[in-house]
Design a protein around this motif. Structure first.
Motif, PDB file in Angstrom:
ATOM      1  N   ILE A  20       0.838  -1.208   0.000  1.00  0.00           N
ATOM      2  CA  ILE A  20       0.000   0.000   0.000  1.00  0.00           C
ATOM      3  C   ILE A  20       0.869   1.253   0.000  1.00  0.00           C
ATOM      4  CG2 ILE A  20      -1.635   1.341   1.390  1.00  0.00           C
ATOM      5  CD1 ILE A  20      -2.893  -1.352   2.202  1.00  0.00           C
ATOM      6  N   TRP A  21       1.933   1.262   0.810  1.00  0.00           N
ATOM      7  CA  TRP A  21       2.820   2.425   0.869  1.00  0.00           C
ATOM      8  C   TRP A  21       3.516   2.661  -0.469  1.00  0.00           C
ATOM      9  CZ3 TRP A  21       8.317   2.639   3.129  1.00  0.00           C
ATOM     10  CH2 TRP A  21       8.762   3.943   3.144  1.00  0.00           C
ATOM     11  N   ASP A  31       5.436  12.996  -3.479  1.00  0.00           N
ATOM     12  CA  ASP A  31       5.133  14.190  -2.693  1.00  0.00           C
ATOM     13  C   ASP A  31       4.742  13.852  -1.256  1.00  0.00           C
ATOM     14  OD1 ASP A  31       5.612  15.779  -4.846  1.00  0.00           O
ATOM     15  OD2 ASP A  31       3.526  15.843  -5.493  1.00  0.00           O
ATOM     16  N   GLY A  32       3.947  12.813  -1.065  1.00  0.00           N
ATOM     17  CA  GLY A  32       3.394  12.554   0.260  1.00  0.00           C
ATOM     18  C   GLY A  32       4.117  11.506   1.069  1.00  0.00           C
ATOM     19  N   ALA A  33       5.010  10.740   0.484  1.00  0.00           N
ATOM     20  CA  ALA A  33       5.598   9.629   1.226  1.00  0.00           C
ATOM     21  C   ALA A  33       7.115   9.717   1.346  1.00  0.00           C
ATOM     22  CB  ALA A  33       5.211   8.317   0.555  1.00  0.00           C
ATOM     23  N   ALA A  34       7.704  10.832   0.989  1.00  0.00           N
ATOM     24  CA  ALA A  34       9.131  11.106   1.136  1.00  0.00           C
ATOM     25  C   ALA A  34      10.014  10.194   0.287  1.00  0.00           C
ATOM     26  CB  ALA A  34       9.548  11.042   2.603  1.00  0.00           C
ATOM     27  N   PHE A  44       7.441  -1.321  -2.462  1.00  0.00           N
ATOM     28  CA  PHE A  44       6.468  -2.194  -3.123  1.00  0.00           C
ATOM     29  C   PHE A  44       7.032  -3.599  -3.300  1.00  0.00           C
ATOM     30  CE2 PHE A  44       4.260  -3.918  -6.826  1.00  0.00           C
ATOM     31  CZ  PHE A  44       2.948  -3.769  -6.407  1.00  0.00           C
ATOM     32  N   VAL A  45       8.264  -3.700  -3.769  1.00  0.00           N
ATOM     33  CA  VAL A  45       8.886  -5.012  -3.983  1.00  0.00           C
ATOM     34  C   VAL A  45       9.146  -5.711  -2.651  1.00  0.00           C
ATOM     35  CG1 VAL A  45      10.971  -6.158  -4.835  1.00  0.00           C
ATOM     36  CG2 VAL A  45       9.856  -4.406  -6.211  1.00  0.00           C
TER      37      VAL A  45
END
Length: 65
Positions: A20-21, A31-34, A44-45
């Protein structure tokens, strides 16, 4: 409950969070997750690896009473 199943459950939940992240970071362009747009592939992987390892651990562990 078996320790391997508990660890498998923890890995599965961490994998879902990582997937999800990573997807959120990719969609937001960093922009939102650095993280950057292409660097978002790393969580993701790693999330996919944790997810499938946890599912495999849960499935292959036998219940013993």
């Amino acid at each position: 409950m078996n320790q391997k199943r508990t660890f498998g459950t923890i890995l599965t939940v961490l994998g879902i969070v990582g997937i999800i992240w990573g997807a959120y970071a990719f969609l937001m362009g960093g922009d939102g997750a650095a993280v950057g747009k292409y660097t978002s592939a790393v969580p993701f992987v790693v999330g996919l690896i944790f997810f499938f390892a946890g599912i495999n651990l849960i499935k292959t562990t036998k219940d013993e009473a």
